[in-house]
Write a protein that holds these residues in place. Sequence first.
Motif, PDB file in Angstrom:
ATOM      1  N   PRO A  59      19.395  -3.861  -5.846  1.00 36.19           N
ATOM      2  CA  PRO A  59      19.948  -5.141  -5.406  1.00 36.19           C
ATOM      3  C   PRO A  59      19.112  -6.318  -5.901  1.00 36.19           C
ATOM      4  CG  PRO A  59      19.830  -3.584  -3.586  1.00 36.19           C
ATOM      5  CD  PRO A  59      19.067  -2.967  -4.727  1.00 36.19           C
ATOM      6  N   VAL A  60      19.773  -7.444  -6.150  1.00 31.28           N
ATOM      7  CA  VAL A  60      19.072  -8.660  -6.566  1.00 31.28           C
ATOM      8  C   VAL A  60      18.589  -9.401  -5.321  1.00 31.28           C
ATOM      9  CG1 VAL A  60      19.250 -10.858  -7.774  1.00 31.28           C
ATOM     10  CG2 VAL A  60      20.492  -8.856  -8.625  1.00 31.28           C
ATOM     11  N   GLU A  61      17.303  -9.679  -5.280  1.00 26.24           N
ATOM     12  CA  GLU A  61      16.729 -10.392  -4.136  1.00 26.24           C
ATOM     13  C   GLU A  61      15.780 -11.477  -4.626  1.00 26.24           C
ATOM     14  OE1 GLU A  61      14.875  -7.606  -1.528  1.00 26.24           O
ATOM     15  OE2 GLU A  61      16.770  -6.689  -0.899  1.00 26.24           O
ATOM     16  N   VAL A  62      15.796 -12.621  -3.923  1.00 23.92           N
ATOM     17  CA  VAL A  62      14.892 -13.728  -4.223  1.00 23.92           C
ATOM     18  C   VAL A  62      14.146 -14.082  -2.935  1.00 23.92           C
ATOM     19  CG1 VAL A  62      14.669 -16.106  -5.012  1.00 23.92           C
ATOM     20  CG2 VAL A  62      16.430 -14.620  -6.008  1.00 23.92           C
ATOM     21  N   HIS A  63      12.816 -14.022  -2.974  1.00 26.81           N
ATOM     22  CA  HIS A  63      11.985 -14.291  -1.809  1.00 26.81           C
ATOM     23  C   HIS A  63      11.237 -15.612  -2.018  1.00 26.81           C
ATOM     24  CE1 HIS A  63      12.673  -9.988  -1.175  1.00 26.81           C
ATOM     25  NE2 HIS A  63      12.271  -9.821  -2.426  1.00 26.81           N
ATOM     26  N   LEU A  64      11.162 -16.419  -0.978  1.00 26.29           N
ATOM     27  CA  LEU A  64      10.414 -17.676  -1.019  1.00 26.29           C
ATOM     28  C   LEU A  64       9.129 -17.524  -0.212  1.00 26.29           C
ATOM     29  CD1 LEU A  64      13.257 -20.332  -0.516  1.00 26.29           C
ATOM     30  CD2 LEU A  64      12.199 -19.581  -2.659  1.00 26.29           C
ATOM     31  N   PHE A  78      12.667 -11.046  -7.231  1.00 22.47           N
ATOM     32  CA  PHE A  78      11.950 -12.263  -7.616  1.00 22.47           C
ATOM     33  C   PHE A  78      11.223 -12.861  -6.402  1.00 22.47           C
ATOM     34  CE2 PHE A  78      15.800 -11.752 -10.088  1.00 22.47           C
ATOM     35  CZ  PHE A  78      15.355 -11.848 -11.399  1.00 22.47           C
ATOM     36  N   THR A  79      10.023 -13.364  -6.640  1.00 23.97           N
ATOM     37  CA  THR A  79       9.275 -14.071  -5.606  1.00 23.97           C
ATOM     38  C   THR A  79       8.920 -15.462  -6.129  1.00 23.97           C
ATOM     39  OG1 THR A  79       8.322 -12.033  -4.690  1.00 23.97           O
ATOM     40  CG2 THR A  79       7.218 -14.105  -4.159  1.00 23.97           C
ATOM     41  N   VAL A  80       9.384 -16.484  -5.414  1.00 24.88           N
ATOM     42  CA  VAL A  80       9.102 -17.876  -5.761  1.00 24.88           C
ATOM     43  C   VAL A  80       8.076 -18.401  -4.760  1.00 24.88           C
ATOM     44  CG1 VAL A  80      10.040 -20.199  -6.031  1.00 24.88           C
ATOM     45  CG2 VAL A  80      11.429 -18.205  -6.674  1.00 24.88           C
ATOM     46  N   THR A  81       6.945 -18.902  -5.258  1.00 18.23           N
ATOM     47  CA  THR A  81       5.879 -19.402  -4.392  1.00 18.23           C
ATOM     48  C   THR A  81       5.732 -20.905  -4.604  1.00 18.23           C
ATOM     49  OG1 THR A  81       4.725 -17.280  -4.592  1.00 18.23           O
ATOM     50  CG2 THR A  81       3.478 -19.148  -3.717  1.00 18.23           C
ATOM     51  N   VAL A  82       5.779 -21.657  -3.505  1.00 14.76           N
ATOM     52  CA  VAL A  82       5.677 -23.121  -3.558  1.00 14.76           C
ATOM     53  C   VAL A  82       4.555 -23.576  -2.632  1.00 14.76           C
ATOM     54  CG1 VAL A  82       8.140 -23.368  -4.070  1.00 14.76           C
ATOM     55  CG2 VAL A  82       7.364 -23.461  -1.699  1.00 14.76           C
ATOM     56  N   ASP A  86       6.509 -28.764  -0.358  1.00 15.95           N
ATOM     57  CA  ASP A  86       7.828 -28.344  -0.838  1.00 15.95           C
ATOM     58  C   ASP A  86       8.422 -27.289   0.090  1.00 15.95           C
ATOM     59  OD1 ASP A  86       8.050 -29.998  -3.138  1.00 15.95           O
ATOM     60  OD2 ASP A  86       6.652 -28.693  -4.197  1.00 15.95           O
ATOM     61  N   ASN A  87       7.583 -26.429   0.632  1.00 12.53           N
ATOM     62  CA  ASN A  87       8.078 -25.409   1.554  1.00 12.53           C
ATOM     63  C   ASN A  87       8.707 -26.051   2.788  1.00 12.53           C
ATOM     64  OD1 ASN A  87       8.192 -22.522   2.498  1.00 12.53           O
ATOM     65  ND2 ASN A  87       6.912 -23.364   4.118  1.00 12.53           N
ATOM     66  N   THR A  88       8.102 -27.145   3.269  1.00 12.45           N
ATOM     67  CA  THR A  88       8.663 -27.855   4.427  1.00 12.45           C
ATOM     68  C   THR A  88      10.039 -28.407   4.089  1.00 12.45           C
ATOM     69  OG1 THR A  88       6.464 -28.447   5.258  1.00 12.45           O
ATOM     70  CG2 THR A  88       8.323 -29.779   6.020  1.00 12.45           C
TER      71      THR A  88
END
Length: 219
Positions: free
Chosen positions: A98-103, A57-61, A65-67
């Motif tokens: 594997p389950v991975e979440v990227h910001l 998963f890739t979450v883009t903000v 919000d990133n700060t």
Amino acid sequence: MGLKGFERRLERLVEGAFARAFKSSLRPVELGRRLVREMDHQRTVNVQGAMAAPNDFTVTVGPEDNTQFAEIGDSLSQSLADAARDHAREEGYVFMGPVEVHLEVDPELGPGSFSLSARFKEGVAGTAGGSLLLPDGTRIALADAVATIGRSPDCTVHLADSSVSRRHAELRPAGDGWALVDLGSTNGTRVNGATVTERRLKDGDAVSVGDVQLRFEAS
């Protein structure tokens, strides 16, 4: 329990721990709701006849919000991945890696806005991934290589307990999963209470190394 159960777990896991850490208008549970919707929306039957869900998963903000998320980014990613595993276990989904979440950050997004993409990503050399959950809550991710468990500092999983042998056991890639092998330890290795010399592990298996209790979780 479905989506509501997932949200409750995420609120306890993420919001409770991080609510004071930032004042972003974007709440972690919103990310979780979108993530689980993508899991449900993209689920598909794999060649073994099991229901598979995306695992990468890739979450883009936006920049603001990133700060706010900067100091807790790694913990947030891990917590979302843990909650995704819980949801998959509850719904009977399997993962192909594997389950991975990227910001990530997109300068065009304003406060409170985000996007989330999900995809199926195979583990290295076909392994479905996995991890060991230690008594203190630490999660040790398993790579596509033998992982040694023991009291020796050079072990992949170092356990400073006198009941654990210096090189107690190994976790070895086995097809698309993992096998636990005792290395002639003094106090033995058990899976779900049964003493083993070698055992193919299943998701949720309780692994006892000497007096130390671990849990195997398949990604």
